[in-house]
Structures are given as C-alpha cells and as structure tokens.
Design an enzyme around this catalytic site. Structure first.
Site, PDB file in Angstrom:
ATOM      1  N   PHE A 102       2.398 -18.580  -6.255  1.00  0.00           N
ATOM      2  CA  PHE A 102       2.775 -17.819  -7.444  1.00  0.00           C
ATOM      3  C   PHE A 102       3.586 -16.624  -6.937  1.00  0.00           C
ATOM      4  CE2 PHE A 102       1.779 -14.345 -10.378  1.00  0.00           C
ATOM      5  CZ  PHE A 102       1.817 -14.928 -11.626  1.00  0.00           C
ATOM      6  N   LEU A 137       5.592 -13.315  -7.628  1.00  0.00           N
ATOM      7  CA  LEU A 137       5.942 -12.233  -8.534  1.00  0.00           C
ATOM      8  C   LEU A 137       6.413 -11.019  -7.742  1.00  0.00           C
ATOM      9  CD1 LEU A 137       5.953 -10.712 -11.254  1.00  0.00           C
ATOM     10  CD2 LEU A 137       3.493 -10.362 -10.995  1.00  0.00           C
ATOM     11  N   PRO A 154       9.974  -6.576  -2.844  1.00  0.00           N
ATOM     12  CA  PRO A 154       9.952  -5.319  -2.080  1.00  0.00           C
ATOM     13  C   PRO A 154       9.962  -4.096  -2.995  1.00  0.00           C
ATOM     14  CG  PRO A 154      11.476  -6.855  -1.054  1.00  0.00           C
ATOM     15  CD  PRO A 154      10.977  -7.509  -2.310  1.00  0.00           C
ATOM     16  N   ALA A 183       9.053  -4.200  -6.294  1.00  0.00           N
ATOM     17  CA  ALA A 183       8.272  -4.397  -7.516  1.00  0.00           C
ATOM     18  C   ALA A 183       6.930  -5.019  -7.197  1.00  0.00           C
ATOM     19  CB  ALA A 183       9.035  -5.309  -8.485  1.00  0.00           C
ATOM     20  N   ILE A 241     -26.302  -0.828   7.669  1.00  0.00           N
ATOM     21  CA  ILE A 241     -27.663  -1.250   8.013  1.00  0.00           C
ATOM     22  C   ILE A 241     -27.678  -1.959   9.365  1.00  0.00           C
ATOM     23  CG2 ILE A 241     -29.514  -2.851   7.338  1.00  0.00           C
ATOM     24  CD1 ILE A 241     -28.835  -2.076   4.397  1.00  0.00           C
ATOM     25  N   GLY A 297     -25.706  -1.386  11.843  1.00  0.00           N
ATOM     26  CA  GLY A 297     -25.329  -0.514  12.958  1.00  0.00           C
ATOM     27  C   GLY A 297     -24.231  -1.155  13.787  1.00  0.00           C
ATOM     28  N   GLU A 324      -3.374  -9.052  -6.665  1.00  0.00           N
ATOM     29  CA  GLU A 324      -3.499  -9.522  -8.054  1.00  0.00           C
ATOM     30  C   GLU A 324      -3.612  -8.344  -9.011  1.00  0.00           C
ATOM     31  OE1 GLU A 324      -5.374 -13.039  -9.186  1.00  0.00           O
ATOM     32  OE2 GLU A 324      -5.671 -13.796  -7.154  1.00  0.00           O
ATOM     33  N   GLU A 349      -5.973   0.226  -9.733  1.00  0.00           N
ATOM     34  CA  GLU A 349      -5.420   1.218 -10.665  1.00  0.00           C
ATOM     35  C   GLU A 349      -4.815   0.503 -11.868  1.00  0.00           C
ATOM     36  OE1 GLU A 349      -5.141   1.336  -7.280  1.00  0.00           O
ATOM     37  OE2 GLU A 349      -6.655   2.915  -7.271  1.00  0.00           O
TER      38      GLU A 349
END
Lengths: 388, 356, 259
Positions: A123, A125, A128, A130, A338, A340, A364, A368
């Site tokens: 997919f 979308l 650089p 946007a 926990i 360590g 995805e 924000e």
C-alpha cells in the site's frame, strides 16, 4: 451481550496459535538479526489460508471478517511483530483497498490471487514530502487516452521490495488537491518504469521489508483506477481505518507476551531473599499491564464487531491504534524493567520487542494523527467540523 | 457380543505331561473349608500369567511379574500358573517356579489373542498378569474384549481388596502427572505390569512346581514383522523425556564427550546452558533457558551447570532435576531433587559407569 | 479406499494441573482438544487419500459438544464426520466404546482401514485400537508410523521396547499411529469457517447402530481415588566419592523409574 467468541473463532485461534508457535516464533530472532523477510514462512501462511482471512470466500478469502483478522494479528503479534507487519501490509491495507474500493472485475483480477496468497500486496501512500500530511503527496498521474502515466516516489512502503500488486495514491488534479484531486491506482510490479529503490535499515521490525518505490513514466490502464477518479482519499482512508483496528490487535499480542514474560520472571527471580513477585513495585507494574491489556482487548474486539456489523468505527479504529501502540510500548518497557539487564540482552526477545513496538506509534498514521482523527469524530458528532 | 472364536487348539496334553518333582505346593483346602465354598467367585480362580522365554532367558520384567503374582496369590489363597511362550525349556520353567510360579505350562511360539482368549475362557482365571509391552497391551486388549474381562494396562501397583478380592490397580494418567486407582469389576481381571513397578523377587531354588507341556499351537499372526534399520534420531529437545544438559563445569571437549555418552546411554536429548553455547559444544537451538529453548522433560540432568535465573526459566518445568555442581553454594542445587557436589567430569564418568 | 479415523476429545493434557489439596485433577485451565495422537492418525489418513483416492470419515463417541472435535477433523480435510451420541454410551467404558465404534464402522460399510492415535493422552490405557480390531475381527498394528499402501497391503514401521520393525498386513486392518515425523497439517482458515458454520456432523444413536444396552453399558472397571506424586523434596545432596554418589543416584532413579 455475549462476550464469548463463536466456535469457529475459537478453532481459528487455536490453529493460528499453533502455527505461530511452531512456524513463526522460531524464526523471529533470526529474521531480526539477519534483517530479512521470513520467505520460508510465506508458503506456509498461504497453505494455511492465512493471507486472505477477512475477505469473503467468493474472493478467495476465508470469510472470517475483521474478528478473524484481529485474532490472526493478535496471535502473530504475540510471537513476531515483523511477521504481523508483513501480514498487516498485505491484507489490511494492500488487499483491503481493493476489497473496499475495487470494482467486481478488479476484485476478480487482483483481490482473488491476493487473498489466496498467490500474489502479495503493498500500500503506497507516504512520500518524502508527505506522511501524516497525506494531502501533500506529489506523485502525479496524468491521463493519456485509456491509461494514466505515473511519476513520483513513495517511501517507507512495507512489503514494497517484493509486492506483486501495489495500491498507489497519485495526484490527478493538482488544483483540487486532497479534495477531489487525488486518485488511487492498482499497479502491477511488471509495469515498465516501476522500480524498487532503497531498502530502509530500520531500528525494529527488521524482518519486514520497507522500501522506496520509484514510478518513472509508469503506464497504468484506466481500468486500474481504484474507486472514483479524484476520490482516492476516501478509498485509502477506509482501508487505513480497518488496518488500525488490526494494528491494535497486533499490539495487544505483543503486550500479552510482555506481561506473561514479566510474570514468569518475577515468579522465580530472587532479590533480597524472595522472588520479585513479592515486591510491591513489581506488583504495581504487572497490575497496570494487565489492566491496560484487558481494556485494549475489549476495545479491539468491540471495534472488530462494529466493522463486521457494518457500523461506523473510524473513531474506535483510531483508539485501537493509539492505545494499542502505547500500551504495547509501555508493557514491553515495564517487562524490561522487571527483567533488568537480562531483558537488555540482544539474545533475549524483550530487546527486539522494545525496538519493534516503537514503530506502532509511528506508522499507519502517527499517534498524533490518531488523536486528531478521534477528536474530529468527537466534534463532528457535536456539530463542529474540524479543518486540518 | 462375543464373536465366535476359531477352534480351541490349545489343551493340556496329557501325554506330554512330564511333571517333574513331587508336588509340595500350597494346599488351599483349609481356606475352602473355612469359607465353605470354593475360593473365588463363579469358579474364577488362580492367578495366571504369560511370560516369554528368549534364548533360554526370562526378562527381569517377567520375573517381577511372577513375583507379584506370588504375592497376590499368597494373600488371596490361589495358585500361580504361568504360560511360558517363546522358546521355553525346562530351565526357564524352573526359573519361573523359583520366582513364585506353582504351575508352568510350556507353550512355545508367539501368543495370539484368539487362542489365549479361548484358553482363558476355559480355565477361568481370577487374575491374569502380563508384562506391559506394546505387544502385550494389544494382546491383553483383544483378550479382554473377547472375554468381557476387566483390563488395566501399565500398572504401577496392584493390590487385592481383602474384602471382595477385587483388584485395585494403580496406573498413570495425563502422561504421568498423577496416578489413578482403578478397581476391577469383571473377571478375569487382566493387568499388564510396568517394568520396575515391583522388585525382582529373590529366587528360591528349593521351590517346587509342576511343568507341563501343552500341545500348543498358537495361531500365526496376520501381521508380518521384519526387523527394520534403526533411524538414528535423538529425541527432539522440547519433547524429550530425559534431557542431559552441559555447562562450563564440564571444563573441556573431553568433559562434554562424557555428557554425550551419558545422553546416549539414557536415550536422552543433549542440551546446555549459555556457557556450553559459548564453549561451542552446542548450537543455539540446544540452549536451555529464557534466552533459548524451554524444556519440560520428566528428568533434567544438569552437568556442570551452577544455575542462573535465565537458565532456570528454561527448565523449571522439568518434573525431576539432578544437579552435578562443583560448588556447594551453586544456586541450581536448591532447585534440584538430587545434587552431587564435586568435579562434574568425574561424577558424569562415574554415572556412565554406574549405569552399566 | 474408505478410511475411518477414530478421534477422541480430551482435556488438553499440557494445561491440566493437579490440585493437591483436593487430590484431584484441576481442569479449569484446560481446553477441550482433539487427542494429539488422533490428529496424527487423521494426517496419515489424509495422506493415504491424497495418494490413493477414496474417502476419510472421522468418528467419535460422546455428548453433542464432542462435535467440535469432529469439526476440527472436517477442517483438516475429513470428508465426513459421524458422532455416536447416546445416553447409553455416556457410561460406556473402553469395551463399550470399542463395540460402538466397530458397529459404526460396519454400519458405514466398505471401510478397509481404521486409523486411530496410539493412545488417549488423558486417562487412556492404549487399548482401544486392539479392542476395536477384536470387535471387527481384523488384525491390528499398534504404535505404527509412516503407513504406506501397496496393492491392498499396508506397510508401516513399528518401534517396540527393543527395536524398530517393518510391518505389513493385508487390509482390512486397524492401525494405531504414533506421534512421529509427519506432523498434522494446519486446518486451512477457509475450511475452519466452513466446518464450524456449515458442515454437517452426522449423529448416530444406539438404535441406528442396532446396539442394545447390555452390549455397551457393562462396567468392567471403576475409577477410584487419585494417587498424588510425592511432593518434591528439593536440595537433597548425595554424599560420598563420585562413584558412591553416582551409584546411589542411579539406584534412586531406577527406584523412581526415571531411567
């Protein structure tokens, strides 16, 4: 109200859990270390019918809907975030865009082989310039008779390096921009001019390939326009919504594993003469993890139910993604605290899980953006239209 | 519903009877007089067994079984009668008698269910004991089904209820997490006895008994068996019953070779801790611990592993643990059922020897 | 070739716990699953069908909820699933169950091979395959692996306490399969959806099979109390020279039948 899973979902989870434990978990550390896609797992995923889980049977899927798909990604998220990401990009946004926006003919031609796992999807979308600001995309599609010519570059495309079928967003009318000027296309990897660019060297999910895709005078038949010309955003936002629910499910799986590891370790690790489990600081961490996980589980599966019963779910999908990614990160972080120094060892899964979990807050749609999505919906319900 | 059986081909051959020593066996008449009726219900009496002689020898298990039969018989007031199949001879028959049998019936060949069922139907034993093995389990199951008898396999303990004489048999359930006591309600009461469930009886060579030759003809098996080449495959680490695991305490390649010997001797899977991985003795897929594989064997033998929490997380599910450690304050000793403190190399070597 | 596969639904033995205080099995964490060896039997049947054609029929005995186990068999690839369900069967022991299954195999007709798992991992004594064979009057091979068919001769391997055997038997026969090599396939997602939503599990009762109560309800054995394993006594140190300590350890292990 019945919170129990139907029998086919129980059986499906049992199968997926066994598959994840036997086939996926043993490779999780290897593919992370070797920075490669789990190629050997893909034919097995195909054979088990796991690459088309949510789609109807007439399109080559299993017909298990969003609930089955969430179960798949929760179980994969328990053992390997990279494999979950690969499946998510293929089903959740790649093939889903065609399922939600495609014509019957496009579904037969593209969705069926994708759902059967014969072909793999991506997919595309982000660019650089946007990412969260999706309206700023610059990839251009110019109509030329019965075809479009695509030019531009997409980046951070999961499965990009090997996907056979890519759903791509491109600007068809710069004057209209995001409001009517952006169109979705189905691109086959064999189209001349389509190239895979740089493969990202990432902090986490190293077992999933993230690539730059270059479109150089790529000719796409007009029949491959996904949805309506100019309404690409509608198509893409719908599949992103669905993807966010299942991303929450994958995060749920990761958080569950972190909690189980924390409890196991705190039970046996002795400090100050008794197991960590007796330290209140550790008890608080474990209790908070469990409470958050329980809340996330309810949210994810209720949202899946909204999807499957065709009710609005945009707001809840944003919540799944927002809370899921944050809860997973917090749970992994607490589990590491926990454990360590052991948890910090590169031979131990927590270190990988910590690197892997961070991406969910970013991709995805950053968290924000999720907050904006949720707020926009809330104010829309109150009669206020938020403008970006 | 009982299926018609093929003709009974096995009867006591009078002509072949070659009773050997004067009978000085237990006399049960006092018991019968006391109870005013024949011992056992509906004419079901005596304890029968089936043993097999191979190359003039009886297995330890067979001797354990006849010893147990003797013990039950003494408690119930019954004779112990054993069918001796395989390649029986007088000496093996005498061995059975020395270990507790009163009557031994020589029945050469491989026992089959039809013939055995027909024989037992005629003889009406109260109890039938067999060694537990793959072959005998199937044999016993067929016989029990044919006779509508009670059957308990893989017995770890067998007792007779002193009041109603019913057998109470203990056998493992859920792959050994606990054992179940099962009462036998139907006669004959057939039990297959697990190896090691009972001690080897002390042979009493002065015991006497009767040995009879049966005009036996077991039916041939419809299944053909041919020895097949062994496929050398050590058990998978995650499903192995026994895991032998090495640590830095084994010192060097020679030490690790001893661990391999021990594993081979036990048919165990070989593993190690992080130290063994660093030493190059094992691959990452053999490393036991939170950083590696999690194992849940019935027995985990840690050789030269002092024990970290990381390692413990990989083997805490073991049902029994042995720790062979150099230092008396090694953490793993506290989590082990048995510990030996000393040079792990010497201890492993001694263990291999002690196992013979 | 028509193959019947007998499967049992059991509590997941990996999730069964012991309750020491109640001296009982604590099944609360345990899901009901198909007895794992039975899945290997089903896998073997499906492979034989793929090679030689025919039909695979899954059979089980129990209450209606056992149909979930049969649906899993359908999801894996079985052509038909039949549940023998009858109140009379509820109290049946291994003998009665074997009798009912045998009658069902005869009722199906034309079955030339019955496959089942080597044993049920819950409380099974591993006697069902041979009991079933006895009822059918067929030969049985227990603890078998890698079954192959050549001209109606079934070949397989068997490992007994001492060695490995190559066995062959003419059909019809009963074969009990061990958990080896050929792992059960994952039921494809699409078939899971079909098996649980649409597929039919045929249900037969004792009348259908012509079984009378006397034939199946006789109780041969009765479960009494559980015996808990002894509490582990950790931290016991064996003393003496390495040789002495090793000897006492071996004696301990043999005594506890761990080796």
């Amino acid at each position: 109200m019945d919170f129990s899973f139907p029998p086919e979902m129980v059986a499906f989870r049992r199968m997926v859990r066994e598959f994840a434990e036997e086939e996926v978990r043993p490779l999780a550390a290897t593919i992370d270390r070797e920075d490669r896609v789990p190629w050997e797992t893909i034919p097995k995923l195909r054979q088990a019918g796991l690459l088309g889980v949510p789609f109807p049977q007439k399109y080559g899927g299993a017909g298990l809907g969003e609930m089955g798909y969430c179960i798949l990604l929760e179980e994969m998220g328990r053992v390997c975030t990279s494999t979950a990401t690969f499946i998510g990009a293929h089903i959740g946004i790649g093939a889903m865009a065609i399922y939600l926006g495609g014509t019957e003919e496009q579904k037969q031609r593209y969705l069926v082989p994708l759902a059967r796992g014969e072909k793999l999807a991506a997919f595309a979308l982000t660019e650089p310039g946007a990412g969260s600001d999706a309206a700023a995309i610059r990839t251009r599609a110019v109509r030329d008779g019965d075809r479009y010519i695509l030019n531009g570059t997409k980046i951070y495309i999961t499965n990009g390096s090997f996907a056979d079928i890519i759903s791509v967003m491109a600007v068809t009318d710069p004057a209209l921009g995001a409001r009517g000027g952006v169109t979705a296309f189905i691109v086959e990897k064999e189209y001349p001019g389509y190239k895979v660019g740089t493969i990202e060297d990432k902090m986490g999910i190293r077992g999933s390939a993230t690539a730059e895709l270059i479109f150089d005078e790529v000719e796409v038949p007009a029949a491959n326009v996904l949805g309506q010309v100019g309404l690409g955003f509608v198509t893409f936002m719908q599949s992103l919504d669905v993807g966010r629910v299942t991303l929450g499910a994958a995060c749920l799986g990761g958080a569950e594993t972190a909690l189980e590891m924390a409890i196991r370790y705190a039970r046996v690790r002795e400090q100050f003469g008794r197991p960590l489990a007796h330290l209140q600081s550790v008890q608080f961490m474990v209790a908070e993890m469990a409470a958050e996980i329980e809340a996330l589980r309810s949210l994810v599966y209720r949202t899946a139910w909204l999807v499957d019963t065709k009710q609005p779910f945009t707001k809840e999908a944003g919540m799944c993604k927002l809370l899921g990614s944050e809860i997973a990160s917090r749970c992994v972080d607490r589990a590491m605290q926990i454990h360590g120094a052991l948890g910090y060892s590169r031979d131990f899964p927590l270190e990988r899980m910590l690197r892997d979990s961070r991406i969910a807050e970013l991709f995805e749609g950053t968290n924000e953006i999720q907050r904006i999505v949720i707020a926009t919906e809330l104010f829309r319900e109150a009669g206020v239209r938020i403008r970006p | 519903m009982l299926r018609p059986l093929r003709g009974l081909s096995m009867t006591e051959g009078n002509s072949a009877r070659h009773s050997l020593k004067a009978k000085t066996m237990q006399d049960l008449s006092y018991l019968e007089a006391l109870m005013g009726e024949p011992v056992g219900e509906e004419g079901y009496r005596d304890i029968w067994g089936l043993a097999s002689a191979v190359e003039g020898r009886l297995s330890d298990l067979s001797l354990q079984t006849v010893g147990k039969a003797r013990g039950l018989a003494d408690g119930l007031g019954a004779y112990v009668r054993f069918l001796l199949a395989g390649a029986p001879d007088e000496e093996t028959a005498q061995t059975l008698i020395a270990h507790g049998a009163d009557y031994v019936y020589l029945a050469p060949g491989q026992a089959d269910a039809e013939t055995l069922a027909a024989f037992l139907r005629e003889r009406k034993p109260e109890i039938v004991l067999l060694d537990d093995s793959i072959t005998n389990r199937a044999l016993a199951a067929r016989v029990a089904q044919a006779l509508d008898a009670s059957l308990v396999t893989e017995a770890e303990d067998v007792r007779a209820d002193p009041i109603d004489r019913a057998l109470l048999v203990t056998r493992p359930i859920y792959e050994g997490i606990a054992s179940q006591v099962i009462a036998c309600l139907a006669k004959p009461q057939i039990v297959t006895v697990r190896a090691g469930a009972f001690p080897l009886p002390y042979p009493d060579r002065s015991r006497t008994g009767s040995i009879e030759q049966l005009s036996a003809s077991w039916q041939p098996d419809a299944v053909q068996y041919e020895p097949a080449p062994e496929v050398a495959s050590p058990p998978a680490l995650t499903t192995a019953r026994i895991v032998v695991s090495a640590g830095r305490g084994m010192e060097d390649a020679e030490g690790f070779a001893l661990v391999q010997q021990l594993a081979a001797r036990l048919g165990a899977a070989i593993a190690g801790d992080r130290g063994a991985l660093d030493m190059g003795w094992i691959g990452p897929e053999q490393q036991v611990g939170a950083l590696g594989v999690i194992v849940t064997p019935a027995l985990y033998i840690a050789c030269g592993i002092e024990g970290t929490t990381e390692h413990y997380l990989g083997m805490e599910g073991a049902r029994a643990v042995i720790a062979l450690c150099r230092e008396s304050d090694a953490p793993l000793l506290k989590a082990a059922d048995w510990g030996i403190i000393g040079s792990p190399k010497e201890i492993v070597r001694a263990l291999v020897e002690a196992m013979g | 070739m028509r193959i019947a596969v007998c499967i049992k639904q059991i509590l997941d033995p990996r999730a069964v716990r012991l309750s020491r205080s109640r001296e009982a099995i604590d099944p609360r964490q345990a899901a009901r699953i198909v007895n794992p060896p039975d899945r290997y039997a089903l896998e073997a049947a499906l492979r034989l069908r793929e090679r030689h054609g025919g039909e695979v029929i899954a059979l089980s005995v129990g209450a209606r909820d056992v149909s979930d186990a049969l649906r899993e068999a359908l999801a894996m690839g079985a052509d038909r699933a039949i549940l023998l369900s009858d109140e009379m069967l509820a109290g049946a022991d291994a003998s009665g169950v074997a009798r009912a299954l045998a009658r069902a195999v005869e009722h199906i007709g034309d079955v030339s091979l019955v496959l089942t798992g080597e044993r049920a991992l819950d409380t099974g004594g591993g006697t069902l395959p041979a009991r079933l064979a006895q009822e059918l009057g067929w030969p049985v091979v227990t603890d078998a692996s890698e079954p192959q068919l050549e001209d109606s001769i079934l070949r397989a391997f068997q490992r007994d306490e001492k060695q490995r055997w190559s066995v062959s038997v003419a059909l019809p026969a009963v074969l009990a399969v061990t958990r080896q090599r050929e792992k059960p396939r994952y039921p494809p997602a699409l078939r899971i959806a079909w098996a649980y939503r649409e597929a039919e599990v045929e249900t037969w009762d004792c009348d259908d099979l012509g079984l009378s109560p006397e034939e199946i309800s006789a109780r041969h054995t009765e479960e009494r109390n559980l015996v808990m394993p002894p509490e582990r006594n950790l931290g016991f140190i064996l003393s003496g020279s390495p040789e002495e300590a090793a000897r006492s350890l071996v004696a301990e292990l043999r005594g506890k039948r761990l080796i």
